[in-house]
Design an enzyme around this catalytic site. Structure first.
Site, PDB file in Angstrom:
ATOM      1  N   ARG A 119     -57.825  37.663  34.363  1.00  0.00           N
ATOM      2  CA  ARG A 119     -58.741  36.741  33.657  1.00  0.00           C
ATOM      3  C   ARG A 119     -59.362  35.695  34.581  1.00  0.00           C
ATOM      4  O   ARG A 119     -59.817  34.641  34.134  1.00  0.00           O
ATOM      5  CB  ARG A 119     -58.046  36.053  32.487  1.00  0.00           C
ATOM      6  CG  ARG A 119     -57.525  37.032  31.464  1.00  0.00           C
ATOM      7  CD  ARG A 119     -57.438  36.425  30.085  1.00  0.00           C
ATOM      8  NE  ARG A 119     -57.233  37.479  29.125  1.00  0.00           N
ATOM      9  CZ  ARG A 119     -56.032  37.969  28.793  1.00  0.00           C
ATOM     10  NH1 ARG A 119     -54.946  37.488  29.359  1.00  0.00           N
ATOM     11  NH2 ARG A 119     -55.941  38.927  27.909  1.00  0.00           N
TER      12      ARG A 119
ATOM     13  N   ASN B 253     -86.637  33.412  41.728  1.00  0.00           N
ATOM     14  CA  ASN B 253     -87.154  34.782  41.655  1.00  0.00           C
ATOM     15  C   ASN B 253     -88.600  34.882  42.128  1.00  0.00           C
ATOM     16  O   ASN B 253     -89.255  35.904  41.893  1.00  0.00           O
ATOM     17  CB  ASN B 253     -87.030  35.317  40.229  1.00  0.00           C
ATOM     18  CG  ASN B 253     -85.588  35.481  39.829  1.00  0.00           C
ATOM     19  OD1 ASN B 253     -84.773  35.938  40.637  1.00  0.00           O
ATOM     20  ND2 ASN B 253     -85.251  35.068  38.625  1.00  0.00           N
TER      21      ASN B 253
ATOM     22  N   ARG C  71     -83.615  27.819  37.456  1.00  0.00           N
ATOM     23  CA  ARG C  71     -83.047  28.744  38.451  1.00  0.00           C
ATOM     24  C   ARG C  71     -83.937  29.976  38.616  1.00  0.00           C
ATOM     25  O   ARG C  71     -83.942  30.615  39.670  1.00  0.00           O
ATOM     26  CB  ARG C  71     -81.606  29.135  38.069  1.00  0.00           C
ATOM     27  CG  ARG C  71     -80.932  30.006  39.134  1.00  0.00           C
ATOM     28  CD  ARG C  71     -79.424  30.104  38.962  1.00  0.00           C
ATOM     29  NE  ARG C  71     -78.859  30.993  39.967  1.00  0.00           N
ATOM     30  CZ  ARG C  71     -77.567  31.136  40.223  1.00  0.00           C
ATOM     31  NH1 ARG C  71     -76.684  30.456  39.528  1.00  0.00           N
ATOM     32  NH2 ARG C  71     -77.148  31.971  41.157  1.00  0.00           N
TER      33      ARG C  71
ATOM     34  N   LYS D  55     -80.788  25.999  47.598  1.00  0.00           N
ATOM     35  CA  LYS D  55     -80.180  26.802  46.528  1.00  0.00           C
ATOM     36  C   LYS D  55     -79.151  25.973  45.756  1.00  0.00           C
ATOM     37  O   LYS D  55     -79.078  26.054  44.526  1.00  0.00           O
ATOM     38  CB  LYS D  55     -79.550  28.080  47.079  1.00  0.00           C
ATOM     39  CG  LYS D  55     -78.939  28.903  45.955  1.00  0.00           C
ATOM     40  CD  LYS D  55     -79.017  30.374  46.097  1.00  0.00           C
ATOM     41  CE  LYS D  55     -78.503  31.052  44.812  1.00  0.00           C
ATOM     42  NZ  LYS D  55     -78.346  32.470  44.934  1.00  0.00           N
TER      43      LYS D  55
ATOM     44  N   HIS E  50     -89.880  38.143  43.266  1.00  0.00           N
ATOM     45  CA  HIS E  50     -88.875  39.154  42.954  1.00  0.00           C
ATOM     46  C   HIS E  50     -89.264  40.093  41.815  1.00  0.00           C
ATOM     47  O   HIS E  50     -88.729  41.193  41.729  1.00  0.00           O
ATOM     48  CB  HIS E  50     -87.525  38.495  42.632  1.00  0.00           C
ATOM     49  CG  HIS E  50     -86.800  38.032  43.862  1.00  0.00           C
ATOM     50  ND1 HIS E  50     -87.357  37.144  44.767  1.00  0.00           N
ATOM     51  CD2 HIS E  50     -85.569  38.332  44.359  1.00  0.00           C
ATOM     52  CE1 HIS E  50     -86.495  36.921  45.747  1.00  0.00           C
ATOM     53  NE2 HIS E  50     -85.410  37.623  45.527  1.00  0.00           N
TER      54      HIS E  50
ATOM     55  N   LYS F 218     -73.355  34.188  41.140  1.00  0.00           N
ATOM     56  CA  LYS F 218     -73.699  35.449  40.464  1.00  0.00           C
ATOM     57  C   LYS F 218     -72.892  36.567  41.110  1.00  0.00           C
ATOM     58  O   LYS F 218     -72.860  36.690  42.336  1.00  0.00           O
ATOM     59  CB  LYS F 218     -75.188  35.759  40.615  1.00  0.00           C
ATOM     60  CG  LYS F 218     -76.075  34.939  39.702  1.00  0.00           C
ATOM     61  CD  LYS F 218     -77.503  35.444  39.767  1.00  0.00           C
ATOM     62  CE  LYS F 218     -78.422  34.622  38.893  1.00  0.00           C
ATOM     63  NZ  LYS F 218     -79.838  35.026  39.055  1.00  0.00           N
TER      64      LYS F 218
ATOM     65  N   GLU G 207     -85.948  35.625  52.366  1.00  0.00           N
ATOM     66  CA  GLU G 207     -85.375  34.713  51.355  1.00  0.00           C
ATOM     67  C   GLU G 207     -85.401  33.267  51.861  1.00  0.00           C
ATOM     68  O   GLU G 207     -85.531  32.333  51.071  1.00  0.00           O
ATOM     69  CB  GLU G 207     -83.943  35.129  50.996  1.00  0.00           C
ATOM     70  CG  GLU G 207     -83.796  36.548  50.446  1.00  0.00           C
ATOM     71  CD  GLU G 207     -84.224  36.695  48.981  1.00  0.00           C
ATOM     72  OE1 GLU G 207     -84.731  35.721  48.385  1.00  0.00           O
ATOM     73  OE2 GLU G 207     -84.057  37.813  48.441  1.00  0.00           O
TER      74      GLU G 207
ATOM     75  N   GLU H 249     -79.025  29.924  34.741  1.00  0.00           N
ATOM     76  CA  GLU H 249     -80.410  30.414  34.693  1.00  0.00           C
ATOM     77  C   GLU H 249     -81.011  30.391  33.291  1.00  0.00           C
ATOM     78  O   GLU H 249     -81.524  31.386  32.800  1.00  0.00           O
ATOM     79  CB  GLU H 249     -80.488  31.837  35.286  1.00  0.00           C
ATOM     80  CG  GLU H 249     -81.913  32.210  35.687  1.00  0.00           C
ATOM     81  CD  GLU H 249     -81.984  33.504  36.493  1.00  0.00           C
ATOM     82  OE1 GLU H 249     -81.185  33.664  37.433  1.00  0.00           O
ATOM     83  OE2 GLU H 249     -82.862  34.321  36.175  1.00  0.00           O
TER      84      GLU H 249
ATOM     85  N   HIS I  48     -84.226  45.137  50.350  1.00  0.00           N
ATOM     86  CA  HIS I  48     -84.552  44.137  49.331  1.00  0.00           C
ATOM     87  C   HIS I  48     -85.447  43.030  49.917  1.00  0.00           C
ATOM     88  O   HIS I  48     -86.492  42.683  49.349  1.00  0.00           O
ATOM     89  CB  HIS I  48     -83.257  43.552  48.760  1.00  0.00           C
ATOM     90  CG  HIS I  48     -83.473  42.391  47.838  1.00  0.00           C
ATOM     91  ND1 HIS I  48     -84.044  42.537  46.596  1.00  0.00           N
ATOM     92  CD2 HIS I  48     -83.224  41.063  47.994  1.00  0.00           C
ATOM     93  CE1 HIS I  48     -84.129  41.349  46.013  1.00  0.00           C
ATOM     94  NE2 HIS I  48     -83.635  40.441  46.846  1.00  0.00           N
TER      95      HIS I  48
ATOM     96  N   HIS J 252     -88.477  43.782  42.813  1.00  0.00           N
ATOM     97  CA  HIS J 252     -87.550  44.688  42.118  1.00  0.00           C
ATOM     98  C   HIS J 252     -88.247  45.994  41.738  1.00  0.00           C
ATOM     99  O   HIS J 252     -87.661  47.073  41.831  1.00  0.00           O
ATOM    100  CB  HIS J 252     -86.983  44.005  40.857  1.00  0.00           C
ATOM    101  CG  HIS J 252     -86.025  42.894  41.189  1.00  0.00           C
ATOM    102  ND1 HIS J 252     -85.900  41.761  40.415  1.00  0.00           N
ATOM    103  CD2 HIS J 252     -85.163  42.739  42.226  1.00  0.00           C
ATOM    104  CE1 HIS J 252     -84.996  40.952  40.964  1.00  0.00           C
ATOM    105  NE2 HIS J 252     -84.536  41.525  42.048  1.00  0.00           N
TER     106      HIS J 252
END
Ligand code: NAD
Ligand code: GLY
Length: 372
Positions: A126, A250, A246, A232, A253, A148, A190, A242, A271, A257
């Site tokens: 947990r 992106n 946040r 960041k 992005h 994330k 980035e 987000e 990427h 993507h």
């Protein structure tokens, strides 16, 4: 032993807050840095084969000297390790090693290892602690910070995961010396993103110092990483899950993507390379909508191109299917109730969120690229 000099960035999230340490040679100091975060002298490190061959011995030596027992769990390199199969293997080995909820495990590697190990930590008993020790530029400036975690699903990338903040992030700038140039540049896209979102002065610094950073200048690398982590950290502090700002991270992005998915994750388009093209297109789209000076779009393209990153789809390969790309973009996982949220710009350092972009606008930008 004297610890290598480093910069500390604090990410304030109450009892989930943590420090990000950035410096040269920190891996050799791992026992002194991580030790205080361990409830007992026992941990497990998760890494991939490539990073294990290059950098695991340093970590192992540091822990051995300090009397910290460390189980080593090694996954294959590459995106394929963000899978249920590898997650199961990692959890199985963590349980065999009797890692407890009060323990803290270590993710040593790029974004793949960080996402997989972070996810494993978040569900083991947990939720156990994780220290991120990122070894790619992309992981150092982006994926290791912010909590994330996740693996990929048959239906798409990063669709299964959690928010699970690390206890500490340890960035050893020296490990980048073994990183292939192409991977470094992918991470650099980035870094540029942070300047483009909210810090025009940082973008100007990158125009002047990016080439030195790419060539291996340790001070330039350190500065670029520190500024990126600061940027960041500020965004994550303001919007951990987000629900709003946040999403600015992106920038570029939604395009990226779609390009990656279309390229098929076969290594032909990393990427960060997709992000470089996406950043240019986000500026071109904003200019087309009359929101941003065309000169800023040209300036962004000039810098990324000078660094050796792709800035057009046609330079990557031929045969792109424009309709399919636009279709993928409107199904982006960041969409809300079917509306894609775009990050647009009013200029360099002036990003904002918009839900007013039409498929026709996107198609016009793609057409301009592919027809040129
Ligand atoms: P990666 O982890 O696959 O690393 C790229 C390659 O570099 C791998 O082959 C790896 O073995 C090798 N490598 C790592 N460190 C090295 C070193 N110091 N020297 C030599 N080789 C080294 O890829 P990545 O670009 O670091 O991360 C991509 C992943 O990050 C994707 O899965 C993406 O979804 C994820 N990501 C997550 C977040 C987040 O917020 N969690 C953000 C951005 C990206
Ligand atoms: N990589 C985007 C984020 O962490 O939100």
């Amino acid at each position: 032993m004297e610890m290598s000099s480093h910069t500390v960035i604090s990410l304030g999230l109450g009892d989930r807050g943590y420090d990000i340490l950035v410096g040269g040679g920190l891996l050799a100091d791992a026992a002194a840095i991580v030790g205080p975060h361990l409830a007992r002298p026992q941990t497990a490190v998760i890494t991939d084969e490539t990073v294990a061959n290059l950098h695991l011995a340093t970590l192992r030596g540091a822990f051995r000297e300090a009397g910290i027992a460390c189980t080593e769990i090694i996954v294959p390199p590459g995106e394929g390790s963000k899978s249920f199969a590898q997650l199961e293997r990692v959890l199985d080995q963590l349980l065999d090693a009797r890692i407890e909820r009060g323990d803290c495990i270590i993710a040593l590697g790029g974004g793949v290892v960080g996402d997989l190990a972070g996810f494993a930590a978040s569900i083991l008993r947990r939720g156990t602690g994780v220290v991120q020790v990122p070894t790619t530029l992309l992981a150092q400036v982006d994926s290791a910070v912010g909590g994330k975690t996740g693996i990929n699903a048959r239906q798409g990338k990063n669709l299964i995961g959690t928010f699970h903040q690390p206890r500490l992030v340890v960035v050893d700038v020296n490990v980048l010396e073994t990183l292939p140039k192409r991977e470094f540049l992918a991470g650099y896209a980035e870094v540029v993103k942070y300047g483009l979102i909210a810090d025009a002065a940082f973008f100007a610094w990158l125009e002047a110092n990016g080439p030195a950073a790419a060539a291996g200048d340790a001070d330039a690398r350190q500065h670029a990483i520190v500024e990126s982590c600061r940027a960041k950290a500020r965004v994550v502090e303001a919007d951990e899950r987000e629900t709003g700002q946040r999403a600015l991270l992106n920038l570029g992005h939604t395009f990226a993507h779609a390009f990656e998915a279309e390229a098929g994750y076969d290594g032909s388009l990393l990427h960060g390379e997709a992000v470089a093209v996406g950043l240019v297109m986000a500026f071109q789209l904003s200019a087309r909508l009359g929101l941003c000076p065309g000169a800023d779009a040209a300036r962004v393209q000039r810098h990324l191109s000078a660094m050796g990153l792709p800035t057009t789809l046609r330079s990557v390969k031929t045969g792109w299917d424009m309709d399919r790309i636009a279709g993928r973009m409107t199904q982006d996982k960041k969409s809300r109730q079917g509306v894609v949220q775009f990050v647009l710009v009013r200029g360099i350092g002036k990003a904002f969120l918009s839900s007013d972009v039409t498929q026709a606008d996107v198609m016009a930008v793609l057409r301009q690229d592919l027809a040129a």
